[in-house]
Design a protein around this motif. Structure first.
Motif, PDB file in Angstrom:
ATOM      1  N   VAL A  21       0.849  -1.200   0.000  1.00 58.58           N
ATOM      2  CA  VAL A  21       0.000   0.000   0.000  1.00 58.58           C
ATOM      3  C   VAL A  21       0.886   1.252   0.000  1.00 58.58           C
ATOM      4  O   VAL A  21       1.768   1.389   0.849  1.00 58.58           O
ATOM      5  N   PRO A  22       0.677   2.182  -0.932  1.00 51.11           N
ATOM      6  CA  PRO A  22       1.493   3.401  -0.956  1.00 51.11           C
ATOM      7  C   PRO A  22       1.013   4.418   0.073  1.00 51.11           C
ATOM      8  O   PRO A  22      -0.191   4.603   0.273  1.00 51.11           O
ATOM      9  N   VAL A  23       1.958   5.059   0.742  1.00 48.57           N
ATOM     10  CA  VAL A  23       1.668   6.135   1.687  1.00 48.57           C
ATOM     11  C   VAL A  23       2.716   7.222   1.473  1.00 48.57           C
ATOM     12  O   VAL A  23       3.700   7.024   0.759  1.00 48.57           O
ATOM     13  N   LEU A  24       2.507   8.375   2.085  1.00 47.09           N
ATOM     14  CA  LEU A  24       3.479   9.463   2.003  1.00 47.09           C
ATOM     15  C   LEU A  24       4.287   9.525   3.294  1.00 47.09           C
ATOM     16  O   LEU A  24       3.745   9.355   4.390  1.00 47.09           O
ATOM     17  N   ARG A  73       7.888  11.522   5.292  1.00 43.44           N
ATOM     18  CA  ARG A  73       8.977  12.494   5.258  1.00 43.44           C
ATOM     19  C   ARG A  73       9.725  12.455   6.583  1.00 43.44           C
ATOM     20  O   ARG A  73       9.145  12.193   7.635  1.00 43.44           O
ATOM     21  N   ARG A  74      11.016  12.695   6.513  1.00 44.03           N
ATOM     22  CA  ARG A  74      11.810  12.954   7.704  1.00 44.03           C
ATOM     23  C   ARG A  74      11.737  14.447   7.993  1.00 44.03           C
ATOM     24  O   ARG A  74      11.361  15.243   7.132  1.00 44.03           O
ATOM     25  N   ALA A  75      12.107  14.814   9.210  1.00 36.77           N
ATOM     26  CA  ALA A  75      12.059  16.226   9.590  1.00 36.77           C
ATOM     27  C   ALA A  75      12.879  17.067   8.614  1.00 36.77           C
ATOM     28  O   ALA A  75      14.046  16.769   8.347  1.00 36.77           O
ATOM     29  N   GLY A  76      12.254  18.103   8.072  1.00 31.95           N
ATOM     30  CA  GLY A  76      12.943  19.015   7.178  1.00 31.95           C
ATOM     31  C   GLY A  76      13.084  18.539   5.754  1.00 31.95           C
ATOM     32  O   GLY A  76      13.692  19.233   4.924  1.00 31.95           O
ATOM     33  N   GLU A  77      12.535  17.376   5.432  1.00 30.20           N
ATOM     34  CA  GLU A  77      12.651  16.835   4.080  1.00 30.20           C
ATOM     35  C   GLU A  77      11.289  16.848   3.389  1.00 30.20           C
ATOM     36  O   GLU A  77      10.247  16.891   4.046  1.00 30.20           O
ATOM     37  N   PRO A  78      11.266  16.795   2.054  1.00 30.59           N
ATOM     38  CA  PRO A  78       9.982  16.777   1.334  1.00 30.59           C
ATOM     39  C   PRO A  78       9.305  15.415   1.439  1.00 30.59           C
ATOM     40  O   PRO A  78       9.924  14.413   1.807  1.00 30.59           O
ATOM     41  N   TRP A  79       8.026  15.382   1.085  1.00 29.77           N
ATOM     42  CA  TRP A  79       7.276  14.135   1.085  1.00 29.77           C
ATOM     43  C   TRP A  79       7.768  13.226  -0.036  1.00 29.77           C
ATOM     44  O   TRP A  79       8.146  13.689  -1.111  1.00 29.77           O
ATOM     45  N   SER A  80       7.736  11.928   0.219  1.00 32.31           N
ATOM     46  CA  SER A  80       8.041  10.948  -0.819  1.00 32.31           C
ATOM     47  C   SER A  80       7.058   9.790  -0.705  1.00 32.31           C
ATOM     48  O   SER A  80       6.525   9.514   0.378  1.00 32.31           O
ATOM     49  N   VAL A  81       6.806   9.126  -1.822  1.00 32.13           N
ATOM     50  CA  VAL A  81       5.904   7.977  -1.830  1.00 32.13           C
ATOM     51  C   VAL A  81       6.688   6.739  -1.404  1.00 32.13           C
ATOM     52  O   VAL A  81       7.727   6.409  -1.983  1.00 32.13           O
ATOM     53  N   VAL A  82       6.186   6.058  -0.372  1.00 36.61           N
ATOM     54  CA  VAL A  82       6.806   4.832   0.127  1.00 36.61           C
ATOM     55  C   VAL A  82       5.709   3.770   0.218  1.00 36.61           C
ATOM     56  O   VAL A  82       4.552   4.027  -0.119  1.00 36.61           O
ATOM     57  N   HIS A  83       6.074   2.578   0.681  1.00 38.77           N
ATOM     58  CA  HIS A  83       5.106   1.487   0.704  1.00 38.77           C
ATOM     59  C   HIS A  83       5.179   0.727   2.026  1.00 38.77           C
ATOM     60  O   HIS A  83       6.228   0.664   2.670  1.00 38.77           O
TER      61      HIS A  83
END
Length: 287
Positions: free
Chosen positions: A108-111, A113-123
């Motif tokens: 299942v894909p979710v969004l 981010r680490r602190a200070g970083e942009p959002w990325s699609v992960v699973h």
């Protein structure tokens, strides 16, 4: 992961119970197929697209190992296994239940981010009972939801997690848009990862039924005494002196309370603190 299981099945329609049937239930990506193997032949199918909740307490007392699934239209399926080992396999039953969560959550894909970083699609990826990971490119492990130390809800779809690592505390934000996926994640951790119960209390407010089910585990008198002292604000390093107990004995109690989701490690191994679940139960006056 077994794709087929011998079990008992009962369906509750709008609160009305039906006869318990002997079935062979088959798991697929789309749902559960049941073939009746008792005196009256027949088949039934329960689609995961209609699934609303699972793993909740059955609507009536059930002494046998069981698993519940609620589908739209107020249709509840209760799977259970009896005591005869020649017919039922309880280990296979638990593995089958885990397989249901695999079908619902794996990939299942979710969004994130680490602190200070942009959002990325992960699973999401389940790699074994109690081990729910967030991975990148289906391979690189980013975080284990089963080893989170702290969690909070920032907004309806956004969870923040803190994970202790040798390099310090890492913070991750996870955005899960679909409400039922958020519920399925919490139900999975509730059943297969007792260590996560400490932070499930923080994430369960959106789901009143789950929130009610997060009860304090049974405690030994010494466990209760140690927990009460910590909840009163005593430094964990001072607990042995305050209670007049051996340090190793107190650390053993800490280990037990950690397993029950009522304490979490904060930095150094001997430094522990009550989890949100423990504080919530104390505030609620639960005995």
């Amino acid at each position: 992961m077994p794709a087929e299981l011998r079990a008992r099945a009962e369906v509750v329609w709008s609160g009305k119970r039906t006869q318990t049937r002997e079935v062979i239930v088959t798991l697929s990506h789309s749902g559960l197929s049941m073939r009746f193997v008792d005196e009256k032949a027949g088949e039934d199918f329960f689609s995961f697209s209609l699934l609303e909740d699972l793993g909740f307490l059955p609507p009536f007392p059930c002494d046998e190992p069981n698993f519940t699934l609620r589908f739209s239209g107020d249709r509840v399926l209760i799977l259970s296994v009896g005591n005869n080992p020649l017919i039922y396999d309880r280990r296979k039953f638990e593995a089958f239940i885990h397989g249901i969560f695999v079908e619902l959550l794996n990939g299942v894909p979710v969004l994130m981010r680490r602190a200070g970083e942009p959002w990325s699609v992960v699973h999401l990826r389940l790699i074994g009972p109690g081990r729910l990971l967030v991975v990148e490119n289906e391979r690189e492990r980013l975080m284990s939801l089963s080893s989170v130390s702290e969690a909070e809800v920032l907004e309806d779809t956004l969870w923040r997690f803190k994970v202790y690592s040798p390099s310090g505390v890492e913070s991750f934000d996870l955005k899960i848009g679909e409400r039922r996926i958020r519920l399925f994640i919490l139900r999975y951790l509730q059943r297969f990862s007792p260590l996560s119960w400490g932070y499930l209390a923080e994430l369960s407010r959106e789901f009143p039924e789950l929130e009610r089910e997060l009860k304090r585990p049974e405690l030994e008198p010494l466990e209760r005494e140690v927990l009460d002292v910590l909840l009163a604000g005593i430094d964990p390093l001072d607990v042995p002196r305050v209670l007049g107990l051996d340090v190793l004995k107190v650390e053993g109690v800490y280990d037990s309370l950690i397993r029950k989701g009522l304490l979490r490690i904060k930095g150094v191994r001997k430094i522990v603190e009550p989890t949100p679940l423990a504080r919530k139960l104390k505030e609620g006056g639960e005995k």
